[in-house]
Scaffold this motif. Structure first.
Motif, PDB file in Angstrom:
ATOM      1  N   ARG A  11       0.839  -1.086   0.091  1.00  0.00           N
ATOM      2  CA  ARG A  11       0.151  -0.199  -0.045  1.00  0.00           C
ATOM      3  C   ARG A  11       0.831   1.143  -0.035  1.00  0.00           C
ATOM      4  NH1 ARG A  11      -2.671  -1.232   3.911  1.00  0.00           N
ATOM      5  NH2 ARG A  11      -1.830   0.120   5.555  1.00  0.00           N
ATOM      6  N   LYS A  46       2.514   1.932  -3.505  1.00  0.00           N
ATOM      7  CA  LYS A  46       1.686   2.416  -4.428  1.00  0.00           C
ATOM      8  C   LYS A  46       1.637   3.875  -4.197  1.00  0.00           C
ATOM      9  CE  LYS A  46      -2.369   1.271  -4.519  1.00  0.00           C
ATOM     10  NZ  LYS A  46      -3.846   0.329  -4.696  1.00  0.00           N
ATOM     11  N   SER A  86       1.213  -2.727  -6.981  1.00  0.00           N
ATOM     12  CA  SER A  86       0.463  -3.191  -5.815  1.00  0.00           C
ATOM     13  C   SER A  86       0.441  -4.567  -5.690  1.00  0.00           C
ATOM     14  CB  SER A  86      -0.922  -2.391  -6.116  1.00  0.00           C
ATOM     15  OG  SER A  86      -1.653  -3.063  -7.077  1.00  0.00           O
TER      16      SER A  86
END
Length: 225
Positions: A46, A49, A74
């Protein structure tokens, strides 16, 4: 309309199956190291990204290219520690800091991935291999595993001192691995581990800023902040 709908359905099915297989690999690694691997890799993906989104904005990356890359990242960032499946339980679960020899064995989790991803059939495979092998490289060349002879790492029972390998540095380190490197360290320092308490946020941020140009790519540090 039917043709395009069928094509879109097949593409979505392939994407679903690919992500399902990746998550199974992550869970397999988590079973080996249940105290850290599962939640850690999810957070790292997370954060990676988010860092890439800002880096891409800073570099005016075209929308389609940006969306495609972030979709790969991701998924593949979750696999950065998948090489730990090749590390013994006895070593992974030691309730103390590692000796030098033990640390060299742990470092095998990078180049082990040379064999996990020995057949590259897609961009997803390519990025996953880049990240898994290179996410501990340093911008200034003081990371690991560096350049290695594949034949020399085939016998995983032999401990290799990767500090003696020729260094990999700067933009020779894939972008994906440079991004995951920061996300990995940020999460590791910020999180409670069985051998340490989390550092205060200001100390974590100071450490990352201090490593700009050393451990980390300065432009990616800028994007992180």
């Amino acid at each position: 309309m039917n043709h395009f709908a069928e094509s879109a359905t097949r593409a979505l099915e392939r994407a679903f199956l690919t992500e399902t297989m990746v998550l199974r690999m992550v869970r397999m690694a988590e079973m080996r190291d249940p105290r850290e691997t599962g939640p850690h890799v999810t957070r790292v993906a997370r954060i990676s990204k988010e860092i890439y989104d800002q880096w891409a904005f800073n570099h005016n990356i075209p929308h389609d290219e940006r969306e495609r890359y972030r979709d790969l990242l991701s998924v593949d960032a979750k696999l950065h520690d998948v090489g730990k499946v090749g590390i013994s339980d006895e070593l992974l679960k030691l309730p103390r800091r590692f000796t030098t020899e033990e640390r060299n064995r742990i470092k095998q989790h990078t180049y082990i991935c040379e064999f996990l991803f020995d057949s590259i059939s897609s961009d997803l495979d390519k990025m996953a291999k880049e990240i898994a092998i290179r996410h501990h490289e340093h911008w200034d060349g003081n990371g690991y595993p560096g350049k290695y002879d594949i034949q020399s790492v085939k016998n995983l029972q032999t401990v290799i001192d990767v500090s003696k390998n020729e260094k990999v540095s700067g933009e020779a380190i894939p972008l994906s691995a440079r991004i995951v490197a920061i996300a990995d360290v940020f999460d590791a320092l910020s999180s409670k581990r069985y051998y340490k308490e989390p550092l205060p946020s200001e100390d974590v941020l100071e450490e990352i800023r201090g490593q700009s140009g050393h451990q980390f790519d300065p432009e990616i540090v800028e994007a992180f902040f």
